[in-house]
Design an enzyme around this catalytic site. Sequence first.
Site, mmCIF file in Angstrom:
data_model
loop_
_atom_site.group_PDB
_atom_site.id
_atom_site.type_symbol
_atom_site.label_atom_id
_atom_site.label_comp_id
_atom_site.label_asym_id
_atom_site.label_seq_id
_atom_site.Cartn_x
_atom_site.Cartn_y
_atom_site.Cartn_z
ATOM 1 N N ASP A 199 34.036 49.170 -10.203
ATOM 2 C CA ASP A 199 33.319 47.910 -10.485
ATOM 3 C C ASP A 199 34.192 46.985 -11.332
ATOM 4 O OD1 ASP A 199 31.205 46.074 -10.659
ATOM 5 O OD2 ASP A 199 29.715 47.624 -11.025
ATOM 6 N N HIS A 227 22.542 51.573 -14.001
ATOM 7 C CA HIS A 227 23.814 50.847 -13.871
ATOM 8 C C HIS A 227 23.534 49.393 -14.234
ATOM 9 C CE1 HIS A 227 27.618 49.780 -11.606
ATOM 10 N NE2 HIS A 227 27.005 48.618 -11.597
ATOM 11 N N HIS A 236 24.637 45.421 -15.923
ATOM 12 C CA HIS A 236 25.638 44.391 -16.248
ATOM 13 C C HIS A 236 25.126 43.616 -17.459
ATOM 14 C CE1 HIS A 236 28.483 44.643 -12.800
ATOM 15 N NE2 HIS A 236 27.502 45.434 -12.382
ATOM 16 N N CYS A 264 30.143 42.290 -9.053
ATOM 17 C CA CYS A 264 30.228 42.362 -7.594
ATOM 18 C C CYS A 264 30.750 41.021 -7.077
ATOM 19 C CB CYS A 264 28.848 42.664 -7.022
ATOM 20 S SG CYS A 264 28.791 42.541 -5.227
HETATM 21 N N1 COA Z 1 36.952 50.836 5.142
HETATM 22 C C1 COA Z 1 37.964 50.060 5.597
HETATM 23 N N2 COA Z 1 37.812 49.158 6.590
HETATM 24 C C2 COA Z 1 36.602 49.068 7.143
HETATM 25 C C3 COA Z 1 35.507 49.842 6.733
HETATM 26 C C4 COA Z 1 35.723 50.752 5.675
HETATM 27 N N3 COA Z 1 34.733 51.504 5.200
HETATM 28 N N4 COA Z 1 34.443 49.514 7.466
HETATM 29 C C5 COA Z 1 34.819 48.543 8.332
HETATM 30 N N5 COA Z 1 36.135 48.287 8.130
HETATM 31 C C6 COA Z 1 36.938 47.275 8.806
HETATM 32 C C7 COA Z 1 36.929 47.422 10.314
HETATM 33 O O1 COA Z 1 37.966 48.290 10.713
HETATM 34 C C8 COA Z 1 37.163 45.996 10.767
HETATM 35 O O2 COA Z 1 38.527 45.692 10.585
HETATM 36 P P1 COA Z 1 39.262 44.618 11.529
HETATM 37 O O3 COA Z 1 38.613 43.296 11.218
HETATM 38 O O4 COA Z 1 40.680 44.683 11.080
HETATM 39 O O5 COA Z 1 39.016 45.077 12.915
HETATM 40 C C9 COA Z 1 36.396 45.173 9.720
HETATM 41 O O6 COA Z 1 36.324 46.010 8.564
HETATM 42 C C10 COA Z 1 34.996 44.827 10.152
HETATM 43 O O7 COA Z 1 34.393 45.987 10.671
HETATM 44 P P2 COA Z 1 32.854 46.085 11.055
HETATM 45 O O8 COA Z 1 32.532 47.471 11.485
HETATM 46 O O9 COA Z 1 32.495 44.968 11.968
HETATM 47 O O10 COA Z 1 32.192 45.949 9.686
HETATM 48 P P3 COA Z 1 31.285 44.816 9.191
HETATM 49 O O11 COA Z 1 31.663 43.468 9.615
HETATM 50 O O12 COA Z 1 29.912 45.285 9.487
HETATM 51 O O13 COA Z 1 31.673 44.862 7.646
HETATM 52 C C11 COA Z 1 31.727 46.084 5.616
HETATM 53 C C12 COA Z 1 30.935 45.438 6.710
HETATM 54 C C13 COA Z 1 30.738 47.007 4.955
HETATM 55 C C14 COA Z 1 32.885 46.870 6.137
HETATM 56 C C15 COA Z 1 32.277 45.009 4.653
HETATM 57 O O14 COA Z 1 31.328 44.010 4.461
HETATM 58 C C16 COA Z 1 32.644 45.625 3.327
HETATM 59 O O15 COA Z 1 33.617 46.360 3.211
HETATM 60 N N6 COA Z 1 31.901 45.335 2.239
HETATM 61 C C17 COA Z 1 32.179 45.900 0.962
HETATM 62 C C18 COA Z 1 31.405 45.239 -0.083
HETATM 63 C C19 COA Z 1 31.751 45.756 -1.449
HETATM 64 O O16 COA Z 1 32.588 46.611 -1.673
HETATM 65 N N7 COA Z 1 31.086 45.171 -2.446
HETATM 66 C C20 COA Z 1 31.294 45.505 -3.798
HETATM 67 C C21 COA Z 1 30.612 46.748 -4.199
HETATM 68 S S1 COA Z 1 28.892 46.548 -4.485
HETATM 69 ZN ZN ZN Z 2 27.864 46.864 -10.796
#
Ligand code: COA
Ligand code: ZN
Length: 300
Positions: free
Chosen positions: A13, A207, A209, A240
């Site tokens: 975080d 958790h 903030h 976030c």
């Molecule tokens: N790790 C790495 N790459 C990932 C992944 C993962 N867990 N999940 C999806 N991807 C990649 C895919 O390979 C794809 O890559 P490309 O564009 O190069 O082809 C891309 O992400 C989109 O994939 P998709 O399955 O369509 O996912 P999505 O569009 O539904 O995306 C998340 C959703 C969840 C992957 C994305 O929004 C995300 O990583 N969010 C994280 C949010 C976060 O960490 N917030 C802070 C913490 S609260």
């Molecule tokens: Zn947090």
Amino acid sequence: MDRVEIVEVGPRDGLQNLPDVIPVAERIAFVDRLIAAGLKRIEIGSFVSPKAVPQMADTAAVVAGIKRVPGLRLMALVPNARGASDAMAAGLDELEFVLSVSDDHNLANVRRTTDQSIAELEEVCTAIDPDKKLTLRFGLATSFHCPFAGYTEEARTLSVIERVLKIREGVEIALADTTGKAHPVNVRYLVEKALKTFGQSARFAFHGHDTSGFGIANVMAAYAAGIRIFDGAAAGLGGCPFAPGASGNIATEDIVNLFERMGVATGVDMPRLLEAADMAAEFPGAIPGSHSRLLPRQAA
Ligand code: COA
Ligand code: ZN
């Protein structure tokens, strides 16, 4: 003597919201300092899309570089089945599946509705190899307040808890005040209801903030209502990237200071924790939020 468990989330975080990507070697050095302070549960990163959160790329390399000590449990946040499978392959001890109680934040954060994330959670739970001895935690973002939809209805949070526990009982559930807008009465009411209704089938963590300056008061409210597991981030970094307006986590050193002064054991060595917090505060662009770090060291 009563005791609490501290979950250090600074390497996840804390670092996910910095303007720069911190090199893997520095992330490892930071985690090493946290371990030296006696922290036994550390969220060291996340397995998410590097396009969404570039700061969390290479979490597997961070895991590989950690010198394990007995009793240490490394956790990573995962948003989907792909993340869970990558985290398992990297050798994590705990997975935190993140989903938001509010659709608006879940859509911004992981591009899914809450229902879709719950369906994905089912898939993740089925895929987990029982032999891996992996601990599961559900991180319920926006349990109290959503940056887009405002205060979360308590009934909605309780209903999400009920639904995720139907998928997997006995897990740990982190009630997250993602935006730092909850106040101690919100925390007390929700924690009391959650423990009364689901206390037999889950362990609860808080958790928080510190956006509104209520962080440590919220910790106290959660403690008084029965929670014994608290997330903190060294130096109070955090936030976030998809929750506009939220500032850092409650500083781990403030939580430790509070409990130790009240005679509640944390197992954390304060001088060493402050060394880790000093390192975090020096990361480029960091906005430290701690009180204890600024006290004269002998009085901290
Ligand atoms: N790790 C790495 N790459 C990932 C992944 C993962 N867990 N999940 C999806 N991807 C990649 C895919 O390979 C794809 O890559 P490309 O564009 O190069 O082809 C891309 O992400 C989109 O994939 P998709 O399955 O369509 O996912 P999505 O569009 O539904 O995306 C998340 C959703 C969840 C992957 C994305 O929004 C995300 O990583 N969010 C994280 C949010 C976060 O960490 N917030 C802070 C913490 S609260
Ligand atoms: Zn947090």
